[in-house]
Design an enzyme around this catalytic site. Sequence first.
Site, PDB file in Angstrom:
ATOM      1  N   ASP A  18       0.847  -1.199   0.000  1.00 12.60           N
ATOM      2  CA  ASP A  18       0.000   0.000   0.000  1.00 12.60           C
ATOM      3  C   ASP A  18       0.882   1.247   0.000  1.00 12.60           C
ATOM      4  OD1 ASP A  18      -2.249   1.616   0.186  1.00 12.60           O
ATOM      5  OD2 ASP A  18      -3.136   0.507   1.840  1.00 12.60           O
ATOM      6  N   CYS A 242      -4.259   4.837  -2.450  1.00 12.03           N
ATOM      7  CA  CYS A 242      -4.757   3.943  -3.493  1.00 12.03           C
ATOM      8  C   CYS A 242      -4.893   4.762  -4.770  1.00 12.03           C
ATOM      9  CB  CYS A 242      -6.105   3.358  -3.082  1.00 12.03           C
ATOM     10  SG  CYS A 242      -6.847   2.350  -4.373  1.00 12.03           S
ATOM     11  N   ASN A 251      -1.362   5.482   4.664  1.00 11.65           N
ATOM     12  CA  ASN A 251      -1.872   4.738   5.809  1.00 11.65           C
ATOM     13  C   ASN A 251      -1.345   5.397   7.082  1.00 11.65           C
ATOM     14  OD1 ASN A 251      -1.333   2.634   3.516  1.00 11.65           O
ATOM     15  ND2 ASN A 251      -2.858   1.719   4.844  1.00 11.65           N
TER      16      ASN A 251
END
Length: 304
Positions: A18, A242, A251
């Site tokens: 991610d 994303c 994150n």
Amino acid sequence: MSIALPSQVRLVEVGPRDGLQNEKQPISVADKVRLTDDLSAAGLSYIEVGSFVSPKWVPQMAGSAEVFAGIHQKPDVVYGALTPNLKGFEAAVEAGVKEVAVFAAASEAFSQKNINCSIAESLARFVPVMEAAKAHGITVRGYVSCVLGCPYEGEIRAEQVAPVARELLAMGCYEVSLGDTIGVGTAGQTRRLFDVVGRDIPREKLAGHFHDTYGQALANIYASLLEGIAVFDSSVAGLGGCPYAKGATGNVATEDVLYLLNGLGIHTGIDMDQLIAAGQRICDVLGKPNGSRVARARLGCQGV
Ligand code: HMG
Ligand code: MG
């Protein structure tokens, strides 16, 4: 008032996946390998290393097989990868991956943008992946994205999340991570989410995945702890985002979550100094400021 919190928390480090999937600049396989090995050396017991997705959709994850071939796998560490379909799963098996993750969404529009199919189609697509995983002895984690809001549809209700999470568990995922993909959720919404989803799913099968766009991720993790959730996804140096959720930032930083958990006396087995060093090294490679508040404070950096 005393509140029962978990005595132990498992952090799922999603930095190499991610964290890097949204980076525009090329990142070498060697740098990805180094990041993963630094993270395992710091004591992370679960590292999401890459994705076996279409390189046209997410070019940055194209070298995932090479990354798996290059890392020094420790026996007590799980090295995971995203697989959206059977093609991706087969490529992951070929690369020697022992744990994969399938990813669905609570929002129809995000599902279409991210994996080019409806929620129902995505779940149907995962069935052969689950069957093949069972045959290969590969464990499967599940994700549900946009659990607290969608970049296209706006508000998402917990009642939309619960059936998708239930379905992923019913088809054989051992755990489902609920993702606030765009980082808009608040602590009250997070408690309600786990309260609703936790009504017919055991809480030990649920995890939290919070992006930090609105700076609420740590509060949301604390709210989740109060709901009995003990697994959280995080990304070293707060990297991430994303490509199909424009404007969403990284994150929650693993260093910041570790600081919170250490302060609560919750065991993780992670070494803060080594973790900070791992995060700063990849930030230097990327030429980016460190997104972890704790790392910046410890390293004496100014601002972001
Ligand atoms: P599609 O275009 O509908 O796929 O994409 P298709 O089956 O029609 O195939 C089209 C082409 O892609 C074909 O190649 C296939 O072979 C190829 P062509 O004949 O044109 O040369 N293809 C693949 N190539 C490599 N690996 C594969 C694969 N599958 C097909 N696995 C697809 C559908 C799912 C593949 C595409 O939409 C995709 O790859 N999406 C990935 C999106 C993604 O990775 N997003 C980021 C991860 S999710 C996330 O970040 C959220 C999370 O962090 C939680 C949260 O924050 O909420 C997990
Ligand atoms: Mg994410």
